[in-house]
Design a protein around this motif. Structure first.
Motif, PDB file in Angstrom:
ATOM      1  N   GLU A 283       0.808  -1.212   0.000  1.00  0.00           N
ATOM      2  CA  GLU A 283       0.000   0.000   0.000  1.00  0.00           C
ATOM      3  C   GLU A 283       0.845   1.268   0.000  1.00  0.00           C
ATOM      4  O   GLU A 283       0.315   2.378  -0.198  1.00  0.00           O
ATOM      5  N   GLU A 300      -5.531  -7.757 -10.033  1.00  0.00           N
ATOM      6  CA  GLU A 300      -6.617  -8.227  -9.162  1.00  0.00           C
ATOM      7  C   GLU A 300      -7.447  -7.038  -8.679  1.00  0.00           C
ATOM      8  O   GLU A 300      -7.121  -6.434  -7.654  1.00  0.00           O
ATOM      9  N   PRO A 301      -8.519  -6.676  -9.382  1.00  0.00           N
ATOM     10  CA  PRO A 301      -9.387  -5.592  -8.895  1.00  0.00           C
ATOM     11  C   PRO A 301     -10.256  -6.077  -7.745  1.00  0.00           C
ATOM     12  O   PRO A 301     -10.859  -7.151  -7.811  1.00  0.00           O
ATOM     13  N   THR A 302     -10.290  -5.317  -6.659  1.00  0.00           N
ATOM     14  CA  THR A 302     -11.109  -5.694  -5.500  1.00  0.00           C
ATOM     15  C   THR A 302     -12.263  -4.731  -5.270  1.00  0.00           C
ATOM     16  O   THR A 302     -13.062  -4.940  -4.368  1.00  0.00           O
ATOM     17  N   GLY A 303     -12.353  -3.691  -6.083  1.00  0.00           N
ATOM     18  CA  GLY A 303     -13.399  -2.700  -5.919  1.00  0.00           C
ATOM     19  C   GLY A 303     -12.829  -1.386  -5.439  1.00  0.00           C
ATOM     20  O   GLY A 303     -12.691  -0.430  -6.199  1.00  0.00           O
ATOM     21  N   SER A 304     -12.465  -1.333  -4.153  1.00  0.00           N
ATOM     22  CA  SER A 304     -11.904  -0.103  -3.597  1.00  0.00           C
ATOM     23  C   SER A 304     -10.449   0.095  -3.988  1.00  0.00           C
ATOM     24  O   SER A 304      -9.919   1.202  -3.891  1.00  0.00           O
ATOM     25  N   GLU A 305      -9.771  -0.978  -4.420  1.00  0.00           N
ATOM     26  CA  GLU A 305      -8.365  -0.894  -4.789  1.00  0.00           C
ATOM     27  C   GLU A 305      -8.034  -2.006  -5.763  1.00  0.00           C
ATOM     28  O   GLU A 305      -8.826  -2.944  -5.960  1.00  0.00           O
ATOM     29  N   THR A 306      -6.865  -1.900  -6.368  1.00  0.00           N
ATOM     30  CA  THR A 306      -6.405  -2.917  -7.316  1.00  0.00           C
ATOM     31  C   THR A 306      -5.062  -3.446  -6.860  1.00  0.00           C
ATOM     32  O   THR A 306      -4.148  -2.673  -6.548  1.00  0.00           O
ATOM     33  N   HIS A 307      -4.926  -4.777  -6.803  1.00  0.00           N
ATOM     34  CA  HIS A 307      -3.672  -5.417  -6.428  1.00  0.00           C
ATOM     35  C   HIS A 307      -2.950  -5.834  -7.703  1.00  0.00           C
ATOM     36  O   HIS A 307      -3.528  -6.512  -8.570  1.00  0.00           O
ATOM     37  N   ILE A 320      -0.360  -2.059  -4.345  1.00  0.00           N
ATOM     38  CA  ILE A 320      -1.784  -1.748  -4.208  1.00  0.00           C
ATOM     39  C   ILE A 320      -2.024  -0.332  -4.720  1.00  0.00           C
ATOM     40  O   ILE A 320      -1.372   0.618  -4.275  1.00  0.00           O
ATOM     41  N   ARG A 322      -5.001   2.545  -5.352  1.00  0.00           N
ATOM     42  CA  ARG A 322      -6.366   2.890  -4.945  1.00  0.00           C
ATOM     43  C   ARG A 322      -7.097   3.723  -5.997  1.00  0.00           C
ATOM     44  O   ARG A 322      -8.320   3.758  -6.001  1.00  0.00           O
ATOM     45  N   ARG A 324      -8.571   4.491  -9.676  1.00  0.00           N
ATOM     46  CA  ARG A 324      -9.023   3.666 -10.796  1.00  0.00           C
ATOM     47  C   ARG A 324      -8.151   3.950 -12.022  1.00  0.00           C
ATOM     48  O   ARG A 324      -8.167   5.043 -12.576  1.00  0.00           O
TER      49      ARG A 324
END
Length: 354
Positions: A283, A300-307, A320, A322, A324
């Motif tokens: 992060e 890996e999109p998780t919604g609030s952030e992308t890994h 990470i 945050r 978009r």
């Protein structure tokens, strides 16, 4: 309530020593979490405090009373196991009342304690049900209620949420923490899940191979891990580690790593040419500037952030993001970080460089 003191505690099974002279102080009313990988000795330590395992060497004191040779029933503790261990033929009320009936307490006292515990745990409407008619979370609350009615000096929890699904674990974490805030009873909680440890504990005890690596508040361990083991264990995803060589130019210091020079704060004693290990949390990474060059392997999109899994020189690192942004596998990026966010460790011992 009580404090718990562990001194020079050792445990051996035959010729194999699994705990290596532990010292630990748990203050009255604290919520302390023992965390570490499987086989680190955390459950063994908990069972020794409970009196379920013998002590090979050392001392355990509860409220300044030495309990080494006391049976579990005389230690004034209550334990909640990973397995709910409820009697299927008894109702919720009967399961919760069982330890009190074994003590031959008066019926009126038992009913009052069960009623109060059920109210605290939201089980009042389920007192007449049998375990088969309860959800996993409700069964775990019954197991907790059975411990609460005893009004012990110390609560012991041995991975109580392992059998629950992810959503229920989050709910039960909050419920256990709220319960502790209400009762203010000294609590020792064992888990291998560092998220549970971070969200629930007043103090975390990080264990590894029968030793205590570090003790501290959750954010203390996150911000200033004592070594690479703690740094890699606390935080999800895990911290990235990069081998580097220090280059000093006057008052400035740079870590040379994989062809890039990352500016770092200069701790006392850092010398030119010194080999060190850099720790950068996912992060805290940035994908701009003159950093370590790499290629995105996985998005890996998780919604609030992308890994992002980024490969550089055959090793994978995680970043990470945050904001978009459009990322795709095969894309080239540059990994860097704010110098104040970079952790420095000795390359040979893994200890933090202060």
């Amino acid at each position: 309530m009580a404090d718990v003191k562990v001194r020079r505690l050792r445990k051996s099974f035959g010729s194999t020593e699994v705990l290596h002279g532990l010292d630990l102080d748990i203050k009255d009313g604290q919520f302390v979490v023992l965390v570490g990988p499987s086989g680190c000795g955390k459950s063994t330590l908990l069972r020794m405090i409970a009196g379920l395992e013998s002590i090979s060497e050392g001392e355990i004191a509860i409220n300044d009373r030495l309990v080494n040779n006391l049976p579990p029933a005389e230690r004034d503790i209550a334990m909640v196991f990973q397995n709910y261990a409820l009697y299927p033929h008894k109702t919720v009320a009967a399961n919760m009342a069982f330890p009190l009936r074994m003590r031959k307490m008066e019926s009126s006292v038992i009913e009052d304690r069960v009623s109060r515990a059920a109210e605290v745990l939201g089980l009042t409407e389920y007192l007449g049900r049998y375990p088969r008619a309860l959800s996993g979370g409700q069964r775990q609350r019954v197991a907790m209620g059975r411990a609460i009615v005893r009004d012990p000096q110390v609560f012991l929890f041995d991975e109580p949420l392992s059998n629950l699904d992810a959503k229920l674990r989050i709910q039960m974490r909050a419920e256990i923490r709220e319960l502790h805030q209400r009762l203010a009873t000294t609590t020792i909680y064992v888990t291998h899940d560092q998220i549970e440890a971070m969200t629930m504990a007043d103090q975390i005890v990080v264990m590894n191979s029968g030793n205590i690596e570090q003790i501290g508040a959750p954010l203390e361990l996150y911000d200033r891990p004592a070594n690479t083991f703690v740094a890699g264990f606390i935080g999800a995803p895990s911290m990235n580690f990069l081998d580097a060589v220090v280059s000093k130019n006057g008052s400035a210091a740079v870590a040379n790593v994989l062809g890039a020079g990352l500016p770092i704060h200069e701790p006392d004693g850092l010398v030119d040419g010194q080999k060190i290990t850099l720790g950068i949390r996912p992060e805290d990474t940035t994908l701009s500037g003159d950093g370590v060059q790499g290629e995105i392997m996985v998005v890996e999109p998780t919604g609030s952030e992308t890994h992002l899994v980024i490969r550089s020189d055959g090793r994978d690192y995680v970043s990470i993001v945050r904001e978009r942004q459009a990322f795709s596998p095969g894309q080239s990026v540059s990994i860097s970080a704010d110098p104040s966010k970079i952790h420095l460790f000795e390359s040979d011992t893994g200890q933090r460089i202060n």
